[in-house]
Design a protein around this motif. Structure first.
Motif, mmCIF file in Angstrom:
data_model
loop_
_atom_site.group_PDB
_atom_site.id
_atom_site.type_symbol
_atom_site.label_atom_id
_atom_site.label_comp_id
_atom_site.label_asym_id
_atom_site.label_seq_id
_atom_site.Cartn_x
_atom_site.Cartn_y
_atom_site.Cartn_z
ATOM 1 N N VAL A 262 -43.734 128.566 -42.238
ATOM 2 C CA VAL A 262 -43.661 129.689 -43.175
ATOM 3 C C VAL A 262 -44.179 130.477 -42.068
ATOM 4 O O VAL A 262 -44.350 132.145 -42.308
ATOM 5 C CB VAL A 262 -44.711 129.988 -44.177
ATOM 6 C CG1 VAL A 262 -43.942 129.990 -45.718
ATOM 7 C CG2 VAL A 262 -45.551 129.292 -44.282
ATOM 8 N N GLU A 263 -44.779 129.939 -41.116
ATOM 9 C CA GLU A 263 -45.601 130.994 -39.941
ATOM 10 C C GLU A 263 -44.644 130.927 -39.294
ATOM 11 O O GLU A 263 -44.525 132.580 -38.032
ATOM 12 C CB GLU A 263 -46.478 130.269 -39.170
ATOM 13 C CG GLU A 263 -47.737 129.637 -40.111
ATOM 14 C CD GLU A 263 -48.475 128.501 -39.350
ATOM 15 O OE1 GLU A 263 -48.327 128.246 -38.573
ATOM 16 O OE2 GLU A 263 -49.683 128.393 -40.277
ATOM 17 N N HIS A 264 -43.027 130.531 -39.191
ATOM 18 C CA HIS A 264 -42.118 130.863 -38.038
ATOM 19 C C HIS A 264 -41.630 132.381 -37.902
ATOM 20 O O HIS A 264 -41.201 132.661 -39.073
ATOM 21 C CB HIS A 264 -41.382 129.703 -38.282
ATOM 22 C CG HIS A 264 -40.313 129.894 -37.045
ATOM 23 N ND1 HIS A 264 -38.770 130.735 -37.162
ATOM 24 C CD2 HIS A 264 -40.113 128.968 -35.898
ATOM 25 C CE1 HIS A 264 -38.476 130.687 -35.968
ATOM 26 N NE2 HIS A 264 -38.405 129.838 -35.140
ATOM 27 N N PRO A 265 -41.368 133.240 -37.193
ATOM 28 C CA PRO A 265 -40.974 135.000 -37.438
ATOM 29 C C PRO A 265 -39.707 134.522 -38.448
ATOM 30 O O PRO A 265 -39.114 136.163 -38.544
ATOM 31 C CB PRO A 265 -40.582 135.563 -36.198
ATOM 32 C CG PRO A 265 -40.537 133.785 -35.284
ATOM 33 C CD PRO A 265 -41.490 132.648 -35.405
ATOM 34 N N LEU A 266 -38.800 133.680 -37.959
ATOM 35 C CA LEU A 266 -37.053 133.988 -38.518
ATOM 36 C C LEU A 266 -37.339 132.964 -40.349
ATOM 37 O O LEU A 266 -36.378 133.387 -41.166
ATOM 38 C CB LEU A 266 -36.325 132.814 -38.125
ATOM 39 C CG LEU A 266 -35.675 133.781 -36.949
ATOM 40 C CD1 LEU A 266 -34.652 132.554 -36.565
ATOM 41 C CD2 LEU A 266 -34.911 134.459 -37.080
ATOM 42 N N VAL A 267 -38.979 132.917 -40.514
ATOM 43 C CA VAL A 267 -39.141 132.492 -42.088
ATOM 44 C C VAL A 267 -39.463 133.670 -42.986
ATOM 45 O O VAL A 267 -40.353 134.479 -42.626
ATOM 46 C CB VAL A 267 -39.796 131.401 -42.673
ATOM 47 C CG1 VAL A 267 -39.978 130.766 -43.943
ATOM 48 C CG2 VAL A 267 -38.788 130.589 -41.828
ATOM 49 N N ARG A 268 -39.384 134.518 -43.655
ATOM 50 C CA ARG A 268 -40.285 135.104 -44.998
ATOM 51 C C ARG A 268 -40.641 134.660 -45.845
ATOM 52 O O ARG A 268 -39.835 133.520 -46.493
ATOM 53 C CB ARG A 268 -39.182 136.392 -44.939
ATOM 54 C CG ARG A 268 -38.203 137.018 -43.593
ATOM 55 C CD ARG A 268 -37.274 137.792 -44.564
ATOM 56 N NE ARG A 268 -36.315 138.238 -43.449
ATOM 57 C CZ ARG A 268 -35.514 139.622 -43.519
ATOM 58 N NH1 ARG A 268 -35.657 140.330 -44.477
ATOM 59 N NH2 ARG A 268 -35.068 139.738 -42.653
ATOM 60 N N THR A 269 -41.502 135.163 -46.844
ATOM 61 C CA THR A 269 -41.905 134.865 -48.346
ATOM 62 C C THR A 269 -42.710 135.858 -49.144
ATOM 63 O O THR A 269 -42.001 136.700 -48.619
ATOM 64 C CB THR A 269 -43.397 133.982 -48.088
ATOM 65 O OG1 THR A 269 -44.498 134.842 -46.832
ATOM 66 C CG2 THR A 269 -43.656 132.614 -47.473
ATOM 67 N N TYR A 270 -42.192 135.447 -49.732
ATOM 68 C CA TYR A 270 -41.994 136.743 -51.133
ATOM 69 C C TYR A 270 -42.458 136.490 -52.954
ATOM 70 O O TYR A 270 -42.979 134.962 -52.898
ATOM 71 C CB TYR A 270 -40.574 137.046 -51.825
ATOM 72 C CG TYR A 270 -39.986 137.522 -50.836
ATOM 73 C CD1 TYR A 270 -39.497 139.699 -49.853
ATOM 74 C CD2 TYR A 270 -39.310 137.211 -49.774
ATOM 75 C CE1 TYR A 270 -38.794 139.332 -49.142
ATOM 76 C CE2 TYR A 270 -37.731 137.293 -49.115
ATOM 77 C CZ TYR A 270 -37.788 138.506 -48.865
ATOM 78 O OH TYR A 270 -36.969 138.619 -47.187
ATOM 79 N N ARG A 271 -43.615 137.098 -53.106
ATOM 80 C CA ARG A 271 -43.313 136.931 -54.622
ATOM 81 C C ARG A 271 -43.194 138.107 -55.609
ATOM 82 O O ARG A 271 -43.248 138.319 -55.766
ATOM 83 C CB ARG A 271 -45.432 136.545 -54.334
ATOM 84 C CG ARG A 271 -45.699 136.259 -55.494
ATOM 85 C CD ARG A 271 -47.485 135.070 -55.365
ATOM 86 N NE ARG A 271 -47.365 134.770 -54.192
ATOM 87 C CZ ARG A 271 -48.238 134.130 -53.728
ATOM 88 N NH1 ARG A 271 -49.140 135.270 -54.160
ATOM 89 N NH2 ARG A 271 -48.249 132.969 -53.329
ATOM 90 N N ALA A 272 -42.992 137.391 -57.109
ATOM 91 C CA ALA A 272 -42.589 137.834 -57.353
ATOM 92 C C ALA A 272 -42.405 137.291 -59.070
ATOM 93 O O ALA A 272 -42.371 135.933 -59.322
ATOM 94 C CB ALA A 272 -40.822 138.331 -57.933
ATOM 95 N N ARG A 273 -42.281 137.854 -60.362
ATOM 96 C CA ARG A 273 -41.992 137.836 -61.401
ATOM 97 C C ARG A 273 -41.069 136.789 -62.100
ATOM 98 O O ARG A 273 -39.942 136.206 -62.699
ATOM 99 C CB ARG A 273 -42.805 138.637 -62.619
ATOM 100 C CG ARG A 273 -44.259 138.344 -62.557
ATOM 101 C CD ARG A 273 -45.172 139.717 -64.091
ATOM 102 N NE ARG A 273 -46.193 139.578 -63.534
ATOM 103 C CZ ARG A 273 -46.719 140.667 -62.997
ATOM 104 N NH1 ARG A 273 -46.490 140.875 -61.970
ATOM 105 N NH2 ARG A 273 -48.308 140.124 -62.841
ATOM 106 N N THR A 274 -39.869 137.790 -61.575
ATOM 107 C CA THR A 274 -38.420 137.577 -61.706
ATOM 108 C C THR A 274 -37.189 137.832 -60.228
ATOM 109 O O THR A 274 -37.576 138.653 -59.607
ATOM 110 C CB THR A 274 -37.823 138.433 -63.178
ATOM 111 O OG1 THR A 274 -38.570 138.776 -64.016
ATOM 112 C CG2 THR A 274 -36.199 138.554 -62.657
ATOM 113 N N VAL A 275 -36.977 136.357 -60.560
ATOM 114 C CA VAL A 275 -35.835 137.040 -59.172
ATOM 115 C C VAL A 275 -34.434 136.566 -59.554
ATOM 116 O O VAL A 275 -34.127 135.382 -60.058
ATOM 117 C CB VAL A 275 -36.220 135.324 -58.317
ATOM 118 C CG1 VAL A 275 -35.202 135.233 -56.564
ATOM 119 C CG2 VAL A 275 -37.913 135.078 -57.643
ATOM 120 N N GLU A 276 -33.516 137.437 -59.168
ATOM 121 C CA GLU A 276 -32.255 137.570 -59.268
ATOM 122 C C GLU A 276 -31.836 137.131 -57.893
ATOM 123 O O GLU A 276 -31.893 137.712 -56.431
ATOM 124 C CB GLU A 276 -31.583 138.725 -59.770
ATOM 125 C CG GLU A 276 -32.147 139.282 -60.890
ATOM 126 C CD GLU A 276 -31.526 140.955 -61.135
ATOM 127 O OE1 GLU A 276 -30.983 140.804 -61.280
ATOM 128 O OE2 GLU A 276 -32.948 141.364 -61.398
#
Length: 309
Positions: A262-276
């Protein structure tokens, strides 16, 4: 994890239903089954072993056991066995125990059960005797046709799902070599795909080769794909590997075991209650099991499962 007492469970005195997969982990724990069942019997409850010849039957017998008043449901096997049993226990008052005896035991280990099967049974038996359980979250996914599935660990919806789908279509070679060959084939065909993500209603359009939605951190036998996922926070962790080429993916892949990808610049992280989540031509894999085609909606369901811990 929020503790729950026996008084909250109306079938607390019922039998312990056990779904056991003797072929899990290529059968390396097959000889332990009688000892594991004896360990559960120490809790002073009747132990009923459920018989199933297929994954669909496994789900059906688990649902029937819960409907018939089982006091607890225990899965002995890997993530696939756990996944089948979760379809019956999720959202009910029936407490659940996971005995890690498969190739991948990510849900059991990530939710605090000992990695040793005998030690895990001892924890479950003690919780049964004490009438103790702890609430944890699950993820509930809904497909375009309204079909629903629960999962406990991680939903794969990118390269790893594509590899699994390829391996499942292959008749040769047998065993783990089939998966290795599927990886080589799909690496040669690797290309970013266009995904649409809606996180708590906020849209994100992106090109990616790897997409995972985690309730727990790990999949694939200890690969920490969503390293910060917490099955008690009421949220889902989403990890997206963007426009990654073959060479970069090969370099990043080993880092997943430590969660440092997840530290790689091409990897993004998100957090949510609902994911479509939507993309063309992707069949998802939840807890390592073939699941729903995209598009899907995944929701975190707080306290959806009572764990015998």
């Amino acid at each position: 994890m929020l503790p729950v007492t026996a008084d909250d469970h109306p079938h607390a005195g019922g039998p312990v239903a056990v779904l056991a997969n003797p072929t899990a982990g290529r059968g390396r724990h097959r000889g332990l089954l009688s000892r594991l069942l004896d360990g559960l019997a120490v809790a002073g409850r009747p132990v009923e072993v459920l018989s199933a010849a297929s994954p669909a039957q496994a789900e059906a017998v688990c649902r029937a056991a819960v409907s018939d008043g089982a006091g607890a449901l225990v899965a002995i096997g890997g993530d696939g066995t756990v996944h089948r049993a979760l379809q019956a226990a999720a959202g009910t008052d029936v407490p659940f125990g996971a005995v890690p005896a498969g190739t991948g035991n990510d849900f059991a280990v990530d939710t605090g059960f000992p990695a040793d099967p005998l030690a895990a049974v001892a924890v479950i038996a003690d919780a049964l005797r004490a009438g103790r359980s702890s609430l944890v979250d699950l993820a509930r996914m809904t497909g375009a046709d309204g079909g629903e599935r629960w999962y406990g660990a991680v939903l794969a919806a990118g390269f790893d799902a594509i590899v699994n789908e390829r391996a499942n279509r292959m008749r040769w070679p047998r065993g783990p070599r089939r998966y290795d060959l599927a990886i080589l084939v799909e690496l040669a065909r690797l290309r970013p795909r266009r995904y649409t993500l809606r996180l708590d209603g906020v849209p994100h359009e992106l090109d990616a080769v790897l997409v995972a939605v985690g309730n727990c951190p790990s999949y694939g036998g200890g690969m920490r794909i969503c390293p910060d996922a917490d099955p008690t926070d009421g949220l889902l962790d989403v990890v997206v590997g963007g426009r990654i080429d073959r060479r970069t993916l090969i370099r990043i892949k080993p880092r997943i075991y430590h969660g440092t990808h997840v530290e790689h610049p091409l990897v993004r992280t998100y957090r949510a209650r609902t994911v479509e989540l939507s993309a063309e031509g992707i069949t998802t894999y939840a807890d390592g099991e073939r699941s729903l085609d995209l598009p899907v909606t995944v929701s975190a369901v707080p306290g959806a499962l009572r764990l015998l811990r």
